[in-house]
Design an enzyme around this catalytic site. Structure first.
Site, PDB file in Angstrom:
ATOM      1  N   THR A 122      17.547   6.716   4.728  1.00  0.00           N
ATOM      2  CA  THR A 122      16.335   6.688   3.926  1.00  0.00           C
ATOM      3  C   THR A 122      15.847   8.125   3.760  1.00  0.00           C
ATOM      4  OG1 THR A 122      14.840   6.512   5.827  1.00  0.00           O
ATOM      5  CG2 THR A 122      15.730   4.450   4.936  1.00  0.00           C
TER       6      THR A 122
ATOM      7  N   TYR B 236       7.542  13.601  17.592  1.00  0.00           N
ATOM      8  CA  TYR B 236       7.784  12.284  16.997  1.00  0.00           C
ATOM      9  C   TYR B 236       7.988  11.244  18.096  1.00  0.00           C
ATOM     10  CZ  TYR B 236       9.964   8.556  14.289  1.00  0.00           C
ATOM     11  OH  TYR B 236      10.267   7.333  13.720  1.00  0.00           O
TER      12      TYR B 236
ATOM     13  N   ASN C  74       4.316   0.096   8.503  1.00  0.00           N
ATOM     14  CA  ASN C  74       5.545   0.829   8.211  1.00  0.00           C
ATOM     15  C   ASN C  74       5.299   2.305   7.892  1.00  0.00           C
ATOM     16  OD1 ASN C  74       8.418   1.140   7.227  1.00  0.00           O
ATOM     17  ND2 ASN C  74       7.331   1.436   5.296  1.00  0.00           N
TER      18      ASN C  74
ATOM     19  N   ASP D 112      -4.604   5.686   2.373  1.00  0.00           N
ATOM     20  CA  ASP D 112      -4.247   6.704   3.352  1.00  0.00           C
ATOM     21  C   ASP D 112      -4.551   6.091   4.705  1.00  0.00           C
ATOM     22  OD1 ASP D 112      -4.082   8.798   5.125  1.00  0.00           O
ATOM     23  OD2 ASP D 112      -5.410  10.145   4.028  1.00  0.00           O
TER      24      ASP D 112
ATOM     25  N   THR E 212       0.829  -1.203   0.000  1.00  0.00           N
ATOM     26  CA  THR E 212       0.000   0.000   0.000  1.00  0.00           C
ATOM     27  C   THR E 212       0.864   1.253   0.000  1.00  0.00           C
ATOM     28  OG1 THR E 212      -0.254   0.518   2.375  1.00  0.00           O
ATOM     29  CG2 THR E 212      -1.585  -1.306   1.487  1.00  0.00           C
TER      30      THR E 212
ATOM     31  N   LYS F 224       5.818   7.570  18.879  1.00  0.00           N
ATOM     32  CA  LYS F 224       6.434   6.254  18.976  1.00  0.00           C
ATOM     33  C   LYS F 224       6.319   5.666  20.379  1.00  0.00           C
ATOM     34  CE  LYS F 224       7.511   5.902  14.679  1.00  0.00           C
ATOM     35  NZ  LYS F 224       6.806   4.918  13.812  1.00  0.00           N
TER      36      LYS F 224
ATOM     37  N   SER G 213       8.378   0.871  14.845  1.00  0.00           N
ATOM     38  CA  SER G 213       8.476   1.924  15.840  1.00  0.00           C
ATOM     39  C   SER G 213       9.792   2.662  15.617  1.00  0.00           C
ATOM     40  CB  SER G 213       8.383   1.312  17.244  1.00  0.00           C
ATOM     41  OG  SER G 213       8.480   2.289  18.242  1.00  0.00           O
TER      42      SER G 213
END
Length: 278
Positions: free
Chosen positions: A183, A148, A83, A56, A32, A152, A134
């Protein structure tokens, strides 16, 4: 036997690498992404082995629909990998309500909606593995990433409780806790707050830390550990990923335990005169 794996955020970063690794070895993947066109390369290469779905994750109804489509297409779902998500860089004082709600919607509520959607499927199968992506920042904190961190930490509490609730149904839960990796998470995928000058020193220190050679891991190196976790008959509840995560968490927890011990008399006094049963 090949596995049927549902993975969100499959268009780039960890998600794309892992999805392709699963497909290469013969697994089937429900992939997705917000933009389904970003999944075209996987479809062209692996054909019917991949089911691309536009999703979404902040839309609860859409999450349930996507899980239903995946099950209808492949007959079962063995693994869910939550993810999808992004980062927000800036001081807590700088964050707007819209930024905070958007981050919590994607990083926590989106994960929750898909978890809720997959549990009945896996409960009926009496088998399954829910993998929550996580962060080691769900266990320790860094300045300029406080919001953030909060998302988590919420994922950690939810998933630890979930593990004890669903293990009787044959469902395993694993929290993957990476440190920084090379990334797009800290690049175009991330959001930043409008800076307040008083935090410029912390902002610069954070930037310099992130740019330290070797501080961020190689995302390609995460593929084998992810395959190991998916295939293991008794996977851990938590897996730290990267060489920065373990020493940071170890130091933090040692400091916590020392502080708890130093203040234990005060803690006990707060309980009152009640005695613990023998």
């Amino acid at each position: 036997m090949s596995k049927i794996i549902f993975i969100t955020g499959a268009s780039k970063g960890f998600g794309k690498r892992w999805a392709e690794a699963f497909l290469k070895r013969g697994d089937k993947v429900i992939a997705t992404a917000r933009n389904i066109e970003a999944l075209r390369e996987l479809v062209e290469k692996y054909g019917d082995a991949v089911l691309p779905l536009q999703l979404d994750v902040t839309d609860r109804e859409a999450c349930f629909t996507a899980v239903a489509k995946g099950k209808a297409n492949f007959g079962r779902i063995d693994v869910l990998i939550n993810n999808a998500g992004f980062g927000l860089f800036g001081a807590i004082e700088e964050a707007t309500e819209a930024q905070v709600r958007s981050l919590m919607d994607a990083n926590f509520f989106g994960l929750l909606w898909l978890t809720q959607a997959i549990i009945p499927v896996m409960r009926e199968q009496q088998n399954g593995h829910i993998i929550q992506i996580s962060s080691y920042l769900g266990l320790v904190t860094l300045p300029m990433l406080g919001i953030y961190n909060a998302t988590k930490f919420a994922v950690e509490g939810l998933s630890e409780s979930l593990s004890s609730q669903v293990k009787g149904f044959g469902i395993k839960v694993t929290l993957i806790e990476p440190n920084g990796f090379l990334t797009d998470w800290a690049g175009s995928s991330a959001e930043t707050t409008t800076p307040i000058a008083v935090y410029d020193g912390l902002r610069q220190a954070s930037k310099e830390r992130a740019e330290t050679p070797g501080y961020k891991g190689d995302p390609d190196a995460t593929v084998k550990p992810m395959l190991l976790i998916i295939d293991h008959p008794n996977p851990p509840l938590r897996l730290l990923m990267g060489k920065i995560a373990y020493p940071a968490v170890k130091e933090n927890y040692e400091q916590r335990l020392a502080s708890f011990a130093a203040w234990k008399d005060v803690s006990d006094a707060a309980h009152g005169s009640f005695s613990m049963p023998e």
